[in-house]
Motif scaffolding. Structure first.
Motif, PDB file in Angstrom:
ATOM      1  N   GLU A 235       3.528   3.829  -6.346  1.00 38.91           N
ATOM      2  CA  GLU A 235       2.349   3.108  -5.856  1.00 38.91           C
ATOM      3  C   GLU A 235       1.746   2.243  -6.961  1.00 38.91           C
ATOM      4  O   GLU A 235       1.552   2.683  -8.095  1.00 38.91           O
ATOM      5  CB  GLU A 235       1.298   4.111  -5.373  1.00 38.91           C
ATOM      6  CG  GLU A 235       0.016   3.466  -4.874  1.00 38.91           C
ATOM      7  CD  GLU A 235      -1.061   4.469  -4.534  1.00 38.91           C
ATOM      8  OE1 GLU A 235      -2.124   4.061  -4.042  1.00 38.91           O
ATOM      9  OE2 GLU A 235      -0.838   5.686  -4.771  1.00 38.91           O
ATOM     10  N   GLY A 236       1.465   0.993  -6.634  1.00 40.36           N
ATOM     11  CA  GLY A 236       0.801   0.094  -7.564  1.00 40.36           C
ATOM     12  C   GLY A 236       1.675  -0.406  -8.692  1.00 40.36           C
ATOM     13  O   GLY A 236       1.164  -1.048  -9.611  1.00 40.36           O
TER      14      GLY A 236
ATOM     15  N   LEU B 225      11.649   3.457   3.608  1.00 40.03           N
ATOM     16  CA  LEU B 225      11.050   2.656   2.548  1.00 40.03           C
ATOM     17  C   LEU B 225       9.658   3.223   2.339  1.00 40.03           C
ATOM     18  O   LEU B 225       8.774   3.045   3.169  1.00 40.03           O
ATOM     19  CB  LEU B 225      10.996   1.179   2.934  1.00 40.03           C
ATOM     20  CG  LEU B 225      10.350   0.226   1.933  1.00 40.03           C
ATOM     21  CD1 LEU B 225      11.049   0.282   0.577  1.00 40.03           C
ATOM     22  CD2 LEU B 225      10.357  -1.203   2.466  1.00 40.03           C
ATOM     23  N   TRP B 226       9.484   3.923   1.239  1.00 35.80           N
ATOM     24  CA  TRP B 226       8.279   4.737   1.015  1.00 35.80           C
ATOM     25  C   TRP B 226       7.643   4.349  -0.297  1.00 35.80           C
ATOM     26  O   TRP B 226       8.292   4.382  -1.347  1.00 35.80           O
ATOM     27  CB  TRP B 226       8.682   6.211   1.007  1.00 35.80           C
ATOM     28  CG  TRP B 226       7.580   7.189   0.708  1.00 35.80           C
ATOM     29  CD1 TRP B 226       6.296   7.146   1.144  1.00 35.80           C
ATOM     30  CD2 TRP B 226       7.708   8.375  -0.075  1.00 35.80           C
ATOM     31  NE1 TRP B 226       5.598   8.234   0.679  1.00 35.80           N
ATOM     32  CE2 TRP B 226       6.442   9.003  -0.070  1.00 35.80           C
ATOM     33  CE3 TRP B 226       8.754   8.969  -0.773  1.00 35.80           C
ATOM     34  CZ2 TRP B 226       6.206  10.198  -0.755  1.00 35.80           C
ATOM     35  CZ3 TRP B 226       8.526  10.172  -1.441  1.00 35.80           C
ATOM     36  CH2 TRP B 226       7.254  10.768  -1.428  1.00 35.80           C
ATOM     37  N   VAL B 227       6.368   3.998  -0.243  1.00 36.22           N
ATOM     38  CA  VAL B 227       5.586   3.779  -1.442  1.00 36.22           C
ATOM     39  C   VAL B 227       4.930   5.116  -1.786  1.00 36.22           C
ATOM     40  O   VAL B 227       3.990   5.558  -1.109  1.00 36.22           O
ATOM     41  CB  VAL B 227       4.535   2.671  -1.243  1.00 36.22           C
ATOM     42  CG1 VAL B 227       3.744   2.467  -2.537  1.00 36.22           C
ATOM     43  CG2 VAL B 227       5.200   1.376  -0.812  1.00 36.22           C
ATOM     44  N   ARG B 228       5.447   5.755  -2.808  1.00 37.06           N
ATOM     45  CA  ARG B 228       5.049   7.124  -3.137  1.00 37.06           C
ATOM     46  C   ARG B 228       3.665   7.124  -3.799  1.00 37.06           C
ATOM     47  O   ARG B 228       3.471   6.513  -4.844  1.00 37.06           O
ATOM     48  CB  ARG B 228       6.097   7.735  -4.086  1.00 37.06           C
ATOM     49  CG  ARG B 228       5.880   9.195  -4.433  1.00 37.06           C
ATOM     50  CD  ARG B 228       7.084   9.699  -5.240  1.00 37.06           C
ATOM     51  NE  ARG B 228       6.941  11.118  -5.572  1.00 37.06           N
ATOM     52  CZ  ARG B 228       6.395  11.560  -6.702  1.00 37.06           C
ATOM     53  NH1 ARG B 228       5.967  10.712  -7.620  1.00 37.06           N
ATOM     54  NH2 ARG B 228       6.300  12.858  -6.933  1.00 37.06           N
TER      55      ARG B 228
ATOM     56  N   LYS C 231      12.054   3.463  -7.896  1.00 37.99           N
ATOM     57  CA  LYS C 231      11.691   2.401  -8.831  1.00 37.99           C
ATOM     58  C   LYS C 231      10.248   2.590  -9.279  1.00 37.99           C
ATOM     59  O   LYS C 231       9.369   2.909  -8.472  1.00 37.99           O
ATOM     60  CB  LYS C 231      11.832   1.021  -8.171  1.00 37.99           C
ATOM     61  CG  LYS C 231      13.239   0.672  -7.745  1.00 37.99           C
ATOM     62  CD  LYS C 231      14.087   0.192  -8.905  1.00 37.99           C
ATOM     63  CE  LYS C 231      13.664  -1.170  -9.403  1.00 37.99           C
ATOM     64  NZ  LYS C 231      14.496  -1.621 -10.541  1.00 37.99           N
ATOM     65  N   ALA C 232      10.003   2.364 -10.572  1.00 42.37           N
ATOM     66  CA  ALA C 232       8.657   2.479 -11.123  1.00 42.37           C
ATOM     67  C   ALA C 232       8.597   1.697 -12.430  1.00 42.37           C
ATOM     68  O   ALA C 232       9.620   1.527 -13.105  1.00 42.37           O
ATOM     69  CB  ALA C 232       8.283   3.935 -11.376  1.00 42.37           C
ATOM     70  N   PRO C 233       7.426   1.228 -12.826  1.00 38.41           N
ATOM     71  CA  PRO C 233       7.301   0.589 -14.131  1.00 38.41           C
ATOM     72  C   PRO C 233       7.393   1.611 -15.248  1.00 38.41           C
ATOM     73  O   PRO C 233       7.217   2.816 -15.029  1.00 38.41           O
ATOM     74  CB  PRO C 233       5.908  -0.048 -14.080  1.00 38.41           C
ATOM     75  CG  PRO C 233       5.149   0.790 -13.106  1.00 38.41           C
ATOM     76  CD  PRO C 233       6.151   1.257 -12.092  1.00 38.41           C
ATOM     77  N   LYS C 234       7.680   1.133 -16.449  1.00 39.13           N
ATOM     78  CA  LYS C 234       7.686   2.019 -17.607  1.00 39.13           C
ATOM     79  C   LYS C 234       6.247   2.465 -17.896  1.00 39.13           C
ATOM     80  O   LYS C 234       5.301   1.696 -17.692  1.00 39.13           O
ATOM     81  CB  LYS C 234       8.268   1.287 -18.813  1.00 39.13           C
ATOM     82  CG  LYS C 234       9.700   0.841 -18.607  1.00 39.13           C
ATOM     83  CD  LYS C 234      10.165  -0.081 -19.731  1.00 39.13           C
ATOM     84  CE  LYS C 234      11.538  -0.652 -19.449  1.00 39.13           C
ATOM     85  NZ  LYS C 234      11.956  -1.657 -20.437  1.00 39.13           N
TER      86      LYS C 234
ATOM     87  N   PRO D 233       0.834  -1.205   0.000  1.00 37.98           N
ATOM     88  CA  PRO D 233       0.000   0.000   0.000  1.00 37.98           C
ATOM     89  C   PRO D 233       0.863   1.247   0.000  1.00 37.98           C
ATOM     90  O   PRO D 233       2.044   1.228   0.358  1.00 37.98           O
ATOM     91  CB  PRO D 233      -0.776  -0.124   1.314  1.00 37.98           C
ATOM     92  CG  PRO D 233       0.143  -0.892   2.212  1.00 37.98           C
ATOM     93  CD  PRO D 233       0.849  -1.881   1.314  1.00 37.98           C
ATOM     94  N   ALA D 234       0.259   2.371  -0.390  1.00 38.93           N
ATOM     95  CA  ALA D 234       0.975   3.644  -0.362  1.00 38.93           C
ATOM     96  C   ALA D 234       1.287   4.039   1.079  1.00 38.93           C
ATOM     97  O   ALA D 234       0.555   3.717   2.010  1.00 38.93           O
ATOM     98  CB  ALA D 234       0.141   4.724  -1.044  1.00 38.93           C
ATOM     99  N   GLY D 235       2.410   4.732   1.234  1.00 37.31           N
ATOM    100  CA  GLY D 235       2.790   5.225   2.544  1.00 37.31           C
ATOM    101  C   GLY D 235       4.166   4.753   2.964  1.00 37.31           C
ATOM    102  O   GLY D 235       4.836   4.002   2.256  1.00 37.31           O
ATOM    103  N   VAL D 236       4.581   5.190   4.144  1.00 37.77           N
ATOM    104  CA  VAL D 236       5.870   4.793   4.708  1.00 37.77           C
ATOM    105  C   VAL D 236       5.711   3.417   5.355  1.00 37.77           C
ATOM    106  O   VAL D 236       4.822   3.207   6.184  1.00 37.77           O
ATOM    107  CB  VAL D 236       6.353   5.826   5.743  1.00 37.77           C
ATOM    108  CG1 VAL D 236       7.657   5.374   6.380  1.00 37.77           C
ATOM    109  CG2 VAL D 236       6.526   7.190   5.087  1.00 37.77           C
ATOM    110  N   LEU D 237       6.580   2.483   4.979  1.00 37.11           N
ATOM    111  CA  LEU D 237       6.415   1.101   5.430  1.00 37.11           C
ATOM    112  C   LEU D 237       7.236   0.779   6.674  1.00 37.11           C
ATOM    113  O   LEU D 237       6.954  -0.210   7.348  1.00 37.11           O
ATOM    114  CB  LEU D 237       6.802   0.132   4.309  1.00 37.11           C
ATOM    115  CG  LEU D 237       5.997   0.236   3.015  1.00 37.11           C
ATOM    116  CD1 LEU D 237       6.383  -0.890   2.065  1.00 37.11           C
ATOM    117  CD2 LEU D 237       4.496   0.199   3.280  1.00 37.11           C
ATOM    118  N   GLY D 238       8.248   1.568   6.974  1.00 35.14           N
ATOM    119  CA  GLY D 238       9.082   1.283   8.133  1.00 35.14           C
ATOM    120  C   GLY D 238       9.048   2.416   9.143  1.00 35.14           C
ATOM    121  O   GLY D 238       8.127   3.231   9.164  1.00 35.14           O
ATOM    122  N   ARG D 239      10.092   2.469   9.965  1.00 34.23           N
ATOM    123  CA  ARG D 239      10.141   3.463  11.035  1.00 34.23           C
ATOM    124  C   ARG D 239      10.683   4.812  10.567  1.00 34.23           C
ATOM    125  O   ARG D 239      10.442   5.835  11.206  1.00 34.23           O
ATOM    126  CB  ARG D 239      11.018   2.949  12.185  1.00 34.23           C
ATOM    127  CG  ARG D 239      10.452   1.761  12.934  1.00 34.23           C
ATOM    128  CD  ARG D 239      11.159   1.575  14.263  1.00 34.23           C
ATOM    129  NE  ARG D 239      12.579   1.286  14.106  1.00 34.23           N
ATOM    130  CZ  ARG D 239      13.106   0.063  14.123  1.00 34.23           C
ATOM    131  NH1 ARG D 239      12.309  -0.991  14.279  1.00 34.23           N
ATOM    132  NH2 ARG D 239      14.402  -0.114  13.988  1.00 34.23           N
TER     133      ARG D 239
END
Length: 276
Positions: free
Chosen positions: A245-246, A267-270, A210-213, A136-142
């Motif tokens: 994200e996604g 570790l951030w899901v932007r 990192k992101a898909p094309k 999911p989007a958001g910060v995953l760690g501390r």
């Protein structure tokens, strides 16, 4: 109860195909594990091995075994076609392979996917089979990215989008809004290794993004990270990892988050639409 047809798992490098096979088999799904011939040996024993020059025979074998779905997982370097290794079942496909190898990675993959679909197999994405691979989007760690890191990630998103439109790569490293490294054919690990000994004058720190094309077929070749990516980012002196994200899968998510926390990296899901 009717038998569920088997799924053909077309396996390249890395842990992703093994994770899929283990999870699916634990759920009782029959999996035909098809390993690319130069993939490193792993924990799963292949049912079939193949190379580009024997793709016709692989398709025939899967048809005989009743496979109705296929999933492509793991990295495969674009092969060099060796005409001497062609088998009789693959000779009729030679023209299409030559055309595919002249395209970018995405074009080549579309040709291969078409071969499976023409034989009645539905191509399914790894994250469609195991939705929890996409975080999911958001910060995953501390650790939380600061404003500078968020601005670097925004700049990196622009760069990766441009790289993707040129069918080049799915990642880059940015520090102080400057691109320090971009991902190309050698991959993420090689890119990060180049930053361990930085030339004088390059800024410290940096964000791996990192992101898909933008136009890729998301059923195959979505970027993937795991604990080893975090350790490589730490060795490269980065401050964190940002993911679209996604669009990026995480293997062994708890271990990856733990590795980030231990390394002091975010570790951030932007989120889609994030401005900075």
């Amino acid at each position: 109860m009717s038998r569920v047809p088997p799924l053909a798992l077309i396996a390249g490098q890395g842990r992703l195909p093994e994770v899929l096979a283990e999870r699916l088999r634990a759920e009782g799904r029959e999996v035909i594990y098809c390993a690319y011939h130069d993939a490193a040996p792993g924990a799963v024993t292949p049912d079939l091995t193949f190379r580009l020059e024997t793709m016709g025979s692989l398709l025939k074998a899967l048809g005989k075994r009743g496979a109705t779905e296929a999933c492509f997982a793991g990295g495969i370097r674009r092969p060099k076609l060796d005409p001497r290794a062609l088998d009789l079942a693959t000779v009729p496909l030679l023209g299409r392979f030559v055309s595919a190898l002249g395209k970018g990675d995405d074009g080549a993959l579309r040709v291969v996917l078409g071969l499976f679909e023409e034989r009645g197999m539905t191509v399914r994405a790894a994250h469609e089979i195991l939705p929890d691979l996409l975080p999911p989007a958001g910060v995953l760690g501390r650790v939380t990215p600061d404003e500078d890191a968020r601005a670097d990630a925004a700049r990196a998103a622009e760069i990766v989008s441009a790289l993707g439109r040129a069918d080049v790569g799915q990642g880059c490293v940015v520090a102080r809004r400057q691109a320090l490294a971009i991902e190309a054919m050698p991959g993420t690990d090689w890119m990060l290794a180049t930053l361990r000994d930085r030339p004088e004058g390059l800024p410290a720190g940096g964000v791996l993004y990192k992101a898909p094309k933008p136009v890729q077929d998301r059923r195959v070749d979505l970027p993937t990270i795991g604990p080893d990516t975090i350790r490589a980012a730490q060795a490269a002196g980065l401050t964190g990892v940002a993911l679209a994200e996604g669009g990026v899968m995480i293997l062994d998510r708890p271990a990856t988050i733990q590795a980030a926390d231990e390394a002091g990296l975010f570790l951030w899901v932007r989120p889609t639409g994030e401005l900075g």
